[in-house]
Design a protein around this motif. Structure first.
Motif, short mmCIF file in Angstrom:
data_model
loop_
_atom_site.label_atom_id
_atom_site.label_comp_id
_atom_site.label_asym_id
_atom_site.label_seq_id
_atom_site.Cartn_x
_atom_site.Cartn_y
_atom_site.Cartn_z
N ALA A 163 3.44 5.96 -5.53
CA ALA A 163 3.30 6.07 -6.98
C ALA A 163 2.17 7.04 -7.33
O ALA A 163 2.28 7.84 -8.27
N ARG A 164 1.08 6.99 -6.57
CA ARG A 164 -0.05 7.89 -6.84
C ARG A 164 0.34 9.35 -6.57
O ARG A 164 0.01 10.24 -7.36
N LEU A 176 0.82 -1.21 0.00
CA LEU A 176 0.00 0.00 0.00
C LEU A 176 0.86 1.26 0.00
O LEU A 176 0.50 2.27 -0.63
N ASP A 177 1.99 1.23 0.69
CA ASP A 177 2.89 2.38 0.70
C ASP A 177 3.45 2.65 -0.70
O ASP A 177 3.54 3.80 -1.13
N LYS A 178 3.81 1.60 -1.39
CA LYS A 178 4.31 1.76 -2.77
C LYS A 178 3.23 2.33 -3.67
O LYS A 178 3.49 3.20 -4.51
N ALA A 226 2.54 10.56 -9.38
CA ALA A 226 1.75 10.83 -10.58
C ALA A 226 0.99 12.15 -10.44
O ALA A 226 0.88 12.92 -11.41
N GLU A 227 0.47 12.43 -9.26
CA GLU A 227 -0.25 13.69 -9.04
C GLU A 227 0.70 14.88 -9.14
O GLU A 227 0.35 15.91 -9.71
N GLN A 228 1.92 14.73 -8.61
CA GLN A 228 2.89 15.83 -8.70
C GLN A 228 3.30 16.07 -10.16
O GLN A 228 3.48 17.20 -10.57
N ASP A 229 3.46 15.01 -10.93
CA ASP A 229 3.80 15.15 -12.34
C ASP A 229 2.65 15.83 -13.10
O ASP A 229 2.88 16.64 -13.98
#
Length: 70
Positions: free
Chosen positions: A58-59, A52-54, A62-65
């Motif tokens: 990753a989420r 869940l941490d991974k 992706a939001e920062q990108d």
């Protein structure tokens, strides 16, 4: 009074009480997985938390990108 305490029946009762009490305490404090293969146990709590941490990392990445591109 000492005759009562040295009675073999009283001594046996005390010994059996101590043994039963220790077994009852172990029942509630020990976490034994005797006879259960690890394959049937499935994913441990630590493995779930790591997965869940991974996913959360990753989420967030992706939001920062997405915010950088906008």
């Amino acid at each position: 009074m000492l005759e009562i305490l040295t009675n073999p029946w009283v001594i046996c009762f005390i010994v059996v009480s101590v043994i039963v009490g220790n077994i009852a305490a172990l029942k509630y404090t020990a976490n034994m997985n005797v006879g259960k293969p690890s394959k049937l146990k499935g994913e441990s709590d630590l493995d779930k938390l790591n997965r869940l941490d991974k996913l959360n990392s990753a989420r967030k990445a992706a939001e920062q990108d997405a915010h950088k591109d906008a």
